[in-house]
Design an enzyme around this catalytic site. Sequence first.
Site, PDB file in Angstrom:
ATOM      1  N   PRO A 101      30.821   7.809  25.161  1.00  0.00           N
ATOM      2  CG  PRO A 101      32.988   8.442  24.599  1.00  0.00           C
ATOM      3  CD  PRO A 101      31.884   8.737  25.561  1.00  0.00           C
ATOM      4  N   GLY A 105      35.263   2.293  28.762  1.00  0.00           N
ATOM      5  CA  GLY A 105      35.604   2.414  30.179  1.00  0.00           C
ATOM      6  C   GLY A 105      35.065   3.682  30.804  1.00  0.00           C
ATOM      7  N   GLY A 107      31.753   4.070  31.624  1.00  0.00           N
ATOM      8  CA  GLY A 107      30.511   3.824  32.366  1.00  0.00           C
ATOM      9  C   GLY A 107      29.247   4.057  31.570  1.00  0.00           C
ATOM     10  CB  SER A 108      28.604   4.042  27.932  1.00  0.00           C
ATOM     11  OG  SER A 108      27.639   3.440  27.167  1.00  0.00           O
ATOM     12  CB  ALA A 110      26.858   2.188  34.914  1.00  0.00           C
ATOM     13  CB  ALA A 111      25.630   6.636  32.245  1.00  0.00           C
ATOM     14  CG  ASP A 152      31.685   1.162  35.696  1.00  0.00           C
ATOM     15  OD1 ASP A 152      32.807   1.300  36.216  1.00  0.00           O
ATOM     16  OD2 ASP A 152      31.511   0.931  34.480  1.00  0.00           O
TER      17      ASP A 152
END
Length: 331
Positions: A101, A105, A107-108, A110-111, A152
Amino acid sequence: MTVASAPGKAILLGEHAVVYGRPAIAVPICDRRAFASATSARRGSGVVLQAVDLGRRYPGDGNCVDDDGRLLQAALRGVLYELGVSGEGLDLEITIRSEIPIARGMGSGAAVSAALMRAVAQHLGAELGAERLSRLVFQTERLLHGTPSGIDNTTVAYEQPIWFVTGQRPEPIRIETGLTLLIGDTSVPARTHEAVDMVRARWQAARGAMEAQFDAIADIVTRARAALATGNLPELGHLMNQNQAILADIGVSSGALNRLIVAAREAGALGAKLSGGGMGGCMIALVRESDRAAVQQALQQAGAAEVITSDVSRGILVMGEHAEQGDEHAR
Ligand code: PMV
């Protein structure tokens, strides 16, 4: 075609205080991931970034005005620069999709950056180790989000439970027992930037009091590490609750977060707290396997838009599939 991925993350304990040099513990959420693929494209077509979930296509170069496009372009620029590759003459179709999502919070951003960088690096015959990838993702995050602590990018790149102190080498930590976490989404976007600014204003106005709060959080995080090492989940849950009390006191919780946190505890969670910047976003609950269904139902009834279950494995997790053998920080 090369395909790569990176997990989401949740901060178990220590958010906000981590910005002031205290330790925090974060875990990867391996069941929710961002994926990127890189495919050679027709000669002369240049680099195209395709964000599948958003139904958008962005050129590889330039300066997008929307945040999603800017993130992808910045990640691409970062990895090409790192590898010494010019974008000129590169013909590449990069496709990105994510199960994490956005703005919760988890880490979307960063991922997504990490998955894109891994896919592009592999396509070009290079491999990014965890430490190098973490540094590159951090640069992208800093470009877009100001002054993140770095938790993150570290958790997402190492894909292990991490003991994190800004400026120190991240330490993968041992978890003696499996952790079942339920992540409840308030459906309110996390306002991390605003929360971090608000905490800073409070710190500037009352340094002594805020430093004492951060010290109390540091003590909780340190005790939580010991609880994780011995598999003492009731103690860990208790510490999460204590951490939440301080976060609420410094003003970063919210009505929606409190509702979910209370519902989880009343349904039998060992502990529950907000996770990440707060003022929206997600909360996490630590549950015994036997209470999972009841807590999940309670969270849904209390208004959670989604409840994600994540099992953080016992012991040190296996490194992400693209960790570099020669990366000394990854071992
Ligand atoms: O909202 P997130 O997941 O990006 O986490 C923010 C965590 C803070 O400690 C509040 C800020 C930071 O940069 O560490």
